[in-house]
Motif scaffolding. Structure first.
Motif, mmCIF file in Angstrom:
data_model
loop_
_atom_site.group_PDB
_atom_site.id
_atom_site.type_symbol
_atom_site.label_atom_id
_atom_site.label_comp_id
_atom_site.label_asym_id
_atom_site.label_seq_id
_atom_site.Cartn_x
_atom_site.Cartn_y
_atom_site.Cartn_z
ATOM 1 N N LEU A 192 0.825 -1.052 -0.064
ATOM 2 C CA LEU A 192 -0.156 0.066 -0.176
ATOM 3 C C LEU A 192 0.812 1.126 -0.058
ATOM 4 O O LEU A 192 2.051 0.954 0.369
ATOM 5 N N GLY A 193 0.365 2.314 -0.659
ATOM 6 C CA GLY A 193 1.020 3.497 -0.521
ATOM 7 C C GLY A 193 0.618 4.462 -1.692
ATOM 8 O O GLY A 193 -0.437 4.275 -2.009
ATOM 9 N N ASP A 194 1.378 5.533 -2.092
ATOM 10 C CA ASP A 194 1.033 6.583 -3.058
ATOM 11 C C ASP A 194 1.723 6.124 -4.213
ATOM 12 O O ASP A 194 3.092 6.165 -4.260
ATOM 13 N N PHE A 195 1.130 5.428 -5.381
ATOM 14 C CA PHE A 195 1.751 5.155 -6.272
ATOM 15 C C PHE A 195 1.845 5.910 -7.472
ATOM 16 O O PHE A 195 2.284 5.818 -8.743
ATOM 17 N N ASN A 196 1.194 7.212 -7.413
ATOM 18 C CA ASN A 196 1.033 8.170 -8.510
ATOM 19 C C ASN A 196 0.674 7.575 -9.657
ATOM 20 O O ASN A 196 1.358 8.056 -10.803
ATOM 21 N N ALA A 197 -0.052 6.673 -9.517
ATOM 22 C CA ALA A 197 -0.650 5.921 -10.807
ATOM 23 C C ALA A 197 -2.076 5.684 -10.507
ATOM 24 O O ALA A 197 -2.550 5.000 -9.577
ATOM 25 N N THR A 198 -2.753 5.683 -11.714
ATOM 26 C CA THR A 198 -4.202 5.615 -11.790
ATOM 27 C C THR A 198 -4.338 4.179 -12.268
ATOM 28 O O THR A 198 -3.539 3.445 -12.530
ATOM 29 N N GLY A 199 -5.779 3.779 -12.325
ATOM 30 C CA GLY A 199 -5.990 2.378 -12.589
ATOM 31 C C GLY A 199 -5.773 1.843 -13.740
ATOM 32 O O GLY A 199 -5.735 0.834 -14.442
ATOM 33 N N TRP A 200 -5.529 2.921 -14.756
ATOM 34 C CA TRP A 200 -5.212 2.564 -16.333
ATOM 35 C C TRP A 200 -3.783 2.710 -16.624
ATOM 36 O O TRP A 200 -3.372 2.511 -17.850
ATOM 37 N N SER A 201 -2.938 2.987 -15.722
ATOM 38 C CA SER A 201 -1.596 3.102 -15.833
ATOM 39 C C SER A 201 -0.844 1.913 -15.826
ATOM 40 O O SER A 201 -1.180 0.855 -15.643
ATOM 41 N N ARG A 202 0.288 1.775 -16.643
ATOM 42 C CA ARG A 202 1.123 0.543 -17.027
ATOM 43 C C ARG A 202 1.519 0.042 -15.678
ATOM 44 O O ARG A 202 1.700 -1.248 -15.371
ATOM 45 N N ASP A 240 -3.685 6.452 -4.551
ATOM 46 C CA ASP A 240 -3.362 6.039 -3.394
ATOM 47 C C ASP A 240 -4.061 4.724 -3.205
ATOM 48 O O ASP A 240 -5.114 4.517 -3.351
ATOM 49 N N HIS A 241 -3.170 3.525 -3.142
ATOM 50 C CA HIS A 241 -3.789 2.081 -3.502
ATOM 51 C C HIS A 241 -3.235 1.149 -2.210
ATOM 52 O O HIS A 241 -2.486 1.221 -1.561
ATOM 53 N N VAL A 242 -4.260 -0.017 -2.427
ATOM 54 C CA VAL A 242 -4.034 -0.857 -1.419
ATOM 55 C C VAL A 242 -4.042 -2.386 -2.139
ATOM 56 O O VAL A 242 -5.231 -2.459 -2.697
ATOM 57 N N PHE A 243 -3.163 -2.965 -2.485
ATOM 58 C CA PHE A 243 -2.961 -4.163 -2.912
ATOM 59 C C PHE A 243 -2.778 -5.543 -2.022
ATOM 60 O O PHE A 243 -2.224 -5.175 -1.184
ATOM 61 N N VAL A 244 -3.513 -6.397 -2.256
ATOM 62 C CA VAL A 244 -3.588 -7.709 -1.516
ATOM 63 C C VAL A 244 -3.266 -9.007 -2.113
ATOM 64 O O VAL A 244 -3.585 -9.166 -3.369
ATOM 65 N N SER A 245 -2.624 -9.709 -1.398
ATOM 66 C CA SER A 245 -2.358 -11.369 -1.957
ATOM 67 C C SER A 245 -3.642 -12.405 -1.664
ATOM 68 O O SER A 245 -4.537 -11.903 -1.044
ATOM 69 N N GLU A 246 -3.236 -13.514 -2.193
ATOM 70 C CA GLU A 246 -4.299 -14.635 -1.932
ATOM 71 C C GLU A 246 -4.119 -14.623 -0.284
ATOM 72 O O GLU A 246 -3.021 -14.363 0.248
#
Length: 283
Positions: A192-202, A240-246
């Motif tokens: 999680l954090g500030d990725f400066n990236a929208t959902g359509w970014s590479r 600002d996103h939160v990514f999770v694993s299985e």
């Protein structure tokens, strides 16, 4: 310009938190775990005032278990030489891990992880920039192993750069053998954090091949009003996103849009409630 990998143990203040009893560990999935990611802009609010106590009030009201902070000042003249990571952690009753992406003499600036749970810092190091653009702001990441009941949760936080090519390089580094590809970084994992990236970014899509955006697990697949976190006064971008694993179930994720949060920083904090278990809900 950065500190190398570090391992460190910090004991949690477990008995003081609501819903967590001292003694025998409870099953990991028995209660929601509250995680917060928050770019605090060195605690300079939208009114121009530097006020770590105001940021701490925003955090404390949400009663999180783990907090990822970006743009934290430690010993910098512009913010009175204060150790902001330690000051905020003290005000909210947590311990802190800090990594300076920028380190010039005594002045440091970077990312922090705060928690009241027992934690071990596994890695704190720089992320790559662009060879052809040596003047870009340095970026880094933090990885801590946090004990949650009977489980060990791997939590990573970062703050990516402003250029697309820079973010791709940083995403690839995080996916590599020093971070998410390290055998010790086994599920369950949260990034999680500030990725400066929208959902359509590479960069976002590249990370999405390894982890899942927590918001997708709540059934939200598109941008809608209330999901953006920047800028705080008129949120338009979801960066600002939160990514999770299985092994991580997501109960809820929300942007915290309160009057105080709009004032305390130019980003709004993002709160996720998760549970650790053998299976997770699908969207």
């Amino acid at each position: 310009m950065h500190e190398g990998p570090v391992e460190e143990d910090i004991g949690g203040q477990v008995a003081e938190r609501p819903g967590i009893a001292a003694g025998a560990p409870e099953p990991a999935g028995s209660r929601p775990l509250r995680l917060l990611t928050y770019n605090v802009r060195h605690c300079r609010g939208t009114d121009g005032r530097v006020a770590p106590e105001r940021v701490a009030r925003v955090i404390a009201a949400l009663e999180p278990d783990i907090v990822a902070l970006q743009e934290v000042d430690v010993g910098r003249a512009r913010t009175g030489g204060l150790d902001q990571a330690e000051a905020i952690a003290r005000l909210v009753g947590m311990s802190s891990h800090f990594h300076p992406a920028l380190h010039v003499e005594e002045e440091r600036y970077g990312d922090a992880l705060l928690t009241h749970l027992p934690s071990r810092l596994r890695r704190a190091d720089a992320l790559p920039g662009l060879v052809r653009r040596p003047g870009l702001e340095p970026r880094g990441a933090l990885w801590a192993e946090i004990t949650v009941g009977t489980a060990r949760l791997q939590v990573l936080t970062t703050h990516f750069g402003l250029l697309g090519a820079e973010r791709i390089a940083q995403a690839e580094a995080l996916l590599g053998p020093d971070w998410l590809g390290d055998p010790a970084c086994r599920e369950p994992v949260v990034l999680l954090g500030d990725f400066n990236a929208t959902g359509w970014s590479r960069a976002y899509r590249r990370l999405g091949r390894r982890l899942t955006d927590a918001r997708r697990l709540t059934g939200e697949r598109r941008w809608r009003r209330g999901t953006a976190s920047f800028p705080s006064r008129l949120p338009l971008l979801r960066i600002d996103h939160v990514f999770v694993s299985e092994g991580v179930r997501v109960d809820r994720i929300a942007v915290v849009d309160t009057p105080l949060a709009r004032l305390a920083s130019d980003h709004l904090p993002v709160l996720a409630e998760i549970r650790i278990g053998p299976a997770r809900d699908s969207a």
